[in-house]
Write a protein that holds these residues in place. Structure first.
Motif, PDB file in Angstrom:
ATOM      1  N   TYR A  19       0.830  -1.209   0.000  1.00  0.00           N
ATOM      2  CA  TYR A  19       0.000   0.000   0.000  1.00  0.00           C
ATOM      3  C   TYR A  19       0.867   1.262   0.000  1.00  0.00           C
ATOM      4  CZ  TYR A  19      -3.763   3.191   1.153  1.00  0.00           C
ATOM      5  OH  TYR A  19      -4.662   4.217   1.128  1.00  0.00           O
ATOM      6  N   ARG A  22       2.686   1.827  -3.314  1.00  0.00           N
ATOM      7  CA  ARG A  22       1.748   2.407  -4.288  1.00  0.00           C
ATOM      8  C   ARG A  22       1.587   3.905  -4.066  1.00  0.00           C
ATOM      9  NH1 ARG A  22      -2.457   1.470  -7.658  1.00  0.00           N
ATOM     10  NH2 ARG A  22      -4.339   2.694  -7.358  1.00  0.00           N
ATOM     11  N   LEU A  26       2.809   6.828  -6.711  1.00  0.00           N
ATOM     12  CA  LEU A  26       1.864   7.764  -7.316  1.00  0.00           C
ATOM     13  C   LEU A  26       2.206   9.213  -7.002  1.00  0.00           C
ATOM     14  CD1 LEU A  26      -1.521   5.898  -6.812  1.00  0.00           C
ATOM     15  CD2 LEU A  26      -0.265   6.258  -8.933  1.00  0.00           C
ATOM     16  N   TYR A  49       1.819   4.862 -13.839  1.00  0.00           N
ATOM     17  CA  TYR A  49       0.601   4.358 -13.192  1.00  0.00           C
ATOM     18  C   TYR A  49       0.524   2.838 -13.285  1.00  0.00           C
ATOM     19  CZ  TYR A  49      -4.145   4.058 -11.595  1.00  0.00           C
ATOM     20  OH  TYR A  49      -5.260   3.758 -10.872  1.00  0.00           O
ATOM     21  N   ALA A  52       2.962   1.399 -10.813  1.00  0.00           N
ATOM     22  CA  ALA A  52       2.509   1.664  -9.440  1.00  0.00           C
ATOM     23  C   ALA A  52       1.279   0.839  -9.092  1.00  0.00           C
ATOM     24  CB  ALA A  52       2.189   3.147  -9.268  1.00  0.00           C
ATOM     25  N   THR A  53       0.623   0.257 -10.071  1.00  0.00           N
ATOM     26  CA  THR A  53      -0.542  -0.583  -9.823  1.00  0.00           C
ATOM     27  C   THR A  53      -0.189  -2.064  -9.859  1.00  0.00           C
ATOM     28  OG1 THR A  53      -1.970   1.098 -10.791  1.00  0.00           O
ATOM     29  CG2 THR A  53      -2.879  -1.095 -10.606  1.00  0.00           C
ATOM     30  N   PRO A  56       1.947  -3.552  -6.469  1.00  0.00           N
ATOM     31  CA  PRO A  56       1.164  -3.873  -5.262  1.00  0.00           C
ATOM     32  C   PRO A  56       0.142  -4.985  -5.476  1.00  0.00           C
ATOM     33  CG  PRO A  56       1.295  -1.518  -5.530  1.00  0.00           C
ATOM     34  CD  PRO A  56       1.842  -2.126  -6.771  1.00  0.00           C
ATOM     35  N   CYS A  94      -5.993  -1.548  -3.423  1.00  0.00           N
ATOM     36  CA  CYS A  94      -4.984  -1.072  -4.371  1.00  0.00           C
ATOM     37  C   CYS A  94      -5.448  -1.131  -5.820  1.00  0.00           C
ATOM     38  CB  CYS A  94      -3.707  -1.890  -4.213  1.00  0.00           C
ATOM     39  SG  CYS A  94      -2.841  -1.549  -2.697  1.00  0.00           S
TER      40      CYS A  94
END
Length: 122
Positions: A19, A22, A26, A49, A52-53, A56, A94
């Motif tokens: 978490y 992420r 971002l 993005y 970062a997705t 997680p 997430c």
């Protein structure tokens, strides 16, 4: 300490780690190696993005696999359910959101009526 306690402690640590990774990715506080596949993604914020997705979400899947590992090691079957539910809750927290993508892009790219409206720049 029993094996179950260690698995649950590792699951909690991995949830928090994923978490915060992420959130930091971002906000732009950490840079992730976006690899070969994301080099040609235009616009550039989509690569940030995606990484970062994806990272997680994959960590959350590992949390669910801890339950399967406990079951295969000879522990009770309810560990599978509990850790799979914890992993699913982490995936829900997430998940990709339109608001985050719009904030990263710096503009509104989603239209309420059609769902998505790419802006054509001339």
């Amino acid at each position: 300490m029993t094996t179950e306690n260690i698995a649950y402690a590792m699951a909690a640590v991995m949830l928090l780690f994923a978490y915060f990774i992420r959130l930091l990715a971002l906000k732009g506080k950490i840079r992730m190696n976006q690899g070969y596949r994301f080099r040609n993604v235009k616009p550039a914020f989509l690569a940030t993005y995606y990484s970062a997705t994806i990272i997680p979400l994959s960590i959350m899947e590992i949390v669910g696999m801890f339950g399967t590992a406990l079951f295969l090691a000879g522990h009770a079957f309810y560990h599978v359910y509990i850790l799979a539910a914890v992993g699913t809750a982490g995936i829900y927290l997430c998940r990709p959101r339109k608001e985050e993508l719009e904030a990263l892009a710096g503009e509104r790219i989603f239209d309420i009526q059609s769902g998505f409206s790419p802006k054509i720049r001339t």
